[in-house]
Design a protein around this motif. Structure first.
Motif, PDB file in Angstrom:
ATOM      1  N   ASP A 149     -30.129 -30.546-101.434  1.00  0.00           N
ATOM      2  CA  ASP A 149     -29.822 -29.798-100.312  1.00  0.00           C
ATOM      3  C   ASP A 149     -31.980 -29.682 -99.496  1.00  0.00           C
ATOM      4  O   ASP A 149     -31.226 -31.155 -98.789  1.00  0.00           O
ATOM      5  CB  ASP A 149     -29.731 -28.540-100.470  1.00  0.00           C
ATOM      6  N   GLN A 150     -32.096 -29.619-100.039  1.00  0.00           N
ATOM      7  CA  GLN A 150     -33.812 -29.295 -99.534  1.00  0.00           C
ATOM      8  C   GLN A 150     -33.960 -31.266 -99.202  1.00  0.00           C
ATOM      9  O   GLN A 150     -34.875 -31.635 -98.072  1.00  0.00           O
ATOM     10  CB  GLN A 150     -34.733 -28.749-100.344  1.00  0.00           C
ATOM     11  N   ALA A 178     -26.023 -32.307 -89.630  1.00  0.00           N
ATOM     12  CA  ALA A 178     -26.543 -32.354 -90.773  1.00  0.00           C
ATOM     13  C   ALA A 178     -25.402 -32.239 -91.763  1.00  0.00           C
ATOM     14  O   ALA A 178     -24.561 -32.691 -92.078  1.00  0.00           O
ATOM     15  CB  ALA A 178     -27.584 -32.000 -91.517  1.00  0.00           C
ATOM     16  N   GLU A 222     -32.284 -32.355 -96.167  1.00  0.00           N
ATOM     17  CA  GLU A 222     -32.195 -32.350 -95.053  1.00  0.00           C
ATOM     18  C   GLU A 222     -33.665 -32.924 -94.910  1.00  0.00           C
ATOM     19  O   GLU A 222     -33.584 -33.589 -93.488  1.00  0.00           O
ATOM     20  CB  GLU A 222     -32.637 -30.934 -95.063  1.00  0.00           C
ATOM     21  N   TYR A 224     -32.576 -36.358 -94.249  1.00  0.00           N
ATOM     22  CA  TYR A 224     -31.806 -37.102 -92.840  1.00  0.00           C
ATOM     23  C   TYR A 224     -32.000 -36.421 -91.252  1.00  0.00           C
ATOM     24  O   TYR A 224     -32.280 -36.988 -90.573  1.00  0.00           O
ATOM     25  CB  TYR A 224     -30.041 -35.918 -92.951  1.00  0.00           C
ATOM     26  N   ARG A 225     -33.603 -35.795 -91.737  1.00  0.00           N
ATOM     27  CA  ARG A 225     -34.247 -35.089 -90.176  1.00  0.00           C
ATOM     28  C   ARG A 225     -35.947 -35.873 -90.229  1.00  0.00           C
ATOM     29  O   ARG A 225     -36.866 -35.329 -90.138  1.00  0.00           O
ATOM     30  CB  ARG A 225     -33.824 -33.655 -90.790  1.00  0.00           C
TER      31      ARG A 225
END
Length: 388
Positions: A301-302, A327, A305, A308-309
């Motif tokens: 999950d990290q 997201a 992220e 994505y970011r």
């Protein structure tokens, strides 16, 4: 008239062609040595130079917009076969003895990097054959076009395809070594045809050398004659060397990560650190959060992220997103994209195919987006896909 000596000076990349291969082709076609070398120069120079360019530099997950020299980041790997472990530097020597090698490795284990490294070394005279490097995802489906015809089309300029007999005679004389990367990227419904045709190649051209690479989940039962090797997980020292080599914008975070890695703070992440791709992802996650998710789910999950970011934490700059989706909504569409494409056994796409799958994914999730913008986000903003 061009002499053989002048050809060798002008095209040193073909000096590796074994004298017996030249002699075999010249004898079969009643040509002279000079004419054989001229033909090889005209026919295969472009492919070999393209191979050298392609194998010399790669895009990394943390710097997808830039080409990085493979020799700057490559870490030598270990492979095992029948309980024996050898360094990757020994593979070409083993090839001389066995003629046929199959290299297996899990996703992210470094198969393609290894294959490109071997091809580069083959280009520097380490084997007495001309290396032909083929990404199997670029090859026509073997059920539609025989793989030998596909290979010939991929390595031969269109204006030279009238001399197929030279190609075939060079195969018979042991003039080529085939590097076939990515058996797992051959669609499942075509793999039996692919295996059968490779087997026929080994029978028809017993002097032909072949190196295959694949993920281990492909069924290789029935593959006769191939010396099978498995890529070993990275040792801690190899992982440290990889992290030291890989380019990273935040050098301070990288040094902190290396310090913790050397001191054993990440020993509970050994399964990640043993896989090159995941080791770099761990570095990226640490560089972003200065910590790592405590569970496997939390880490992935990290990782999503971070991708994505993606931004430079030290400068506060965010990478542009074309769709500007939150997201969670981007994740939902991307999950549907993966599901639909995997169901169709698609692992590489044309630009139009990507947009078509994005359209299906947005329809499944009921989220309206600009399909082209989402396509650009997957490539340029999030690095989930890579142009090749």
């Amino acid at each position: 008239m061009i002499t053989g000596q002048e050809i060798e000076v002008a095209t040193p990349i073909l000096k590796m062609l074994a004298p017996q291969a030249i002699k075999g082709v010249a004898s079969a076609l009643t040509w002279g040595r000079d004419k054989v070398l001229i033909h090889f120069t005209d026919t295969f120079r472009d492919h070999l130079e393209a191979t050298k360019r392609k194998c010399s530099a790669v895009r990394t997950i943390n710097f997808p917009d830039h080409l990085t020299k493979i020799n700057d980041i490559y870490v030598n790997l270990y492979v095992t076969s029948d309980g024996n472990t050898v360094r990757d530097e020994d593979i070409l020597e083993i090839l001389r003895e066995t003629g046929l090698i199959l290299i297996k490795g899990t996703a992210g284990a470094g198969k393609t990097m290894l294959m490109r490294s071997l091809a580069l070394r083959a280009l520097t005279d380490e084997i007495p054959q001309v290396p032909l490097f083929i990404d199997l995802r670029d090859m026509a489906n073997p059920s539609d076009l025989p793989i030998l015809d596909s290979i010939f089309d991929l390595v031969t300029p269109e204006n030279q395809r009238g001399n197929r007999e030279v190609f075939d005679e060079a195969l018979k004389s042991g003039g080529f070594c085939l590097f076939l990367d990515g058996v797992d990227e051959v669609p499942p419904q075509h793999r039996i045809a692919f295996r059968e045709q490779v087997e026929r190649l080994t029978v028809r051209f017993p002097k032909l050398q072949i190196i295959l690479s694949s993920r281990p989940d492909v069924d290789f039962s029935g593959w006769e004659g191939f010396y099978t090797m498995a890529i070993e997980p990275l040792t801690k020292d190899q992982t440290i060397l990889l992290i030291e080599k890989v380019p990273f914008q935040d050098e301070e975070a990288k040094e902190e990560f290396l310090k913790k890695l050397k001191e054993g703070d990440f020993d509970d992440r050994t399964s990640f650190l043993q896989i090159p791709l995941l080791a770099v992802l761990l570095l990226m996650c640490y560089g972003e959060h200065l910590q790592l998710g405590e569970t496997t789910t939390a880490f992935y999950d990290q990782a999503f992220e971070v991708l994505y970011r993606r931004h430079d934490r030290t400068k506060g700059l965010r990478r542009k997103h074309f769709c500007d989706l939150p997201a969670d909504r981007f994740r939902a569409i991307f999950a549907a994209f993966c599901y639909k494409s995997l169901a169709d056994h698609k692992v590489s796409f044309t630009e139009d195919e990507v947009v078509r799958y994005v359209s299906k994914a947005s329809e499944i999730q009921g989220i309206e987006i600009d399909h082209t913008d989402f396509h650009l986000d997957m490539i340029e903003s999030v690095s989930m896909l890579q142009r090749d």
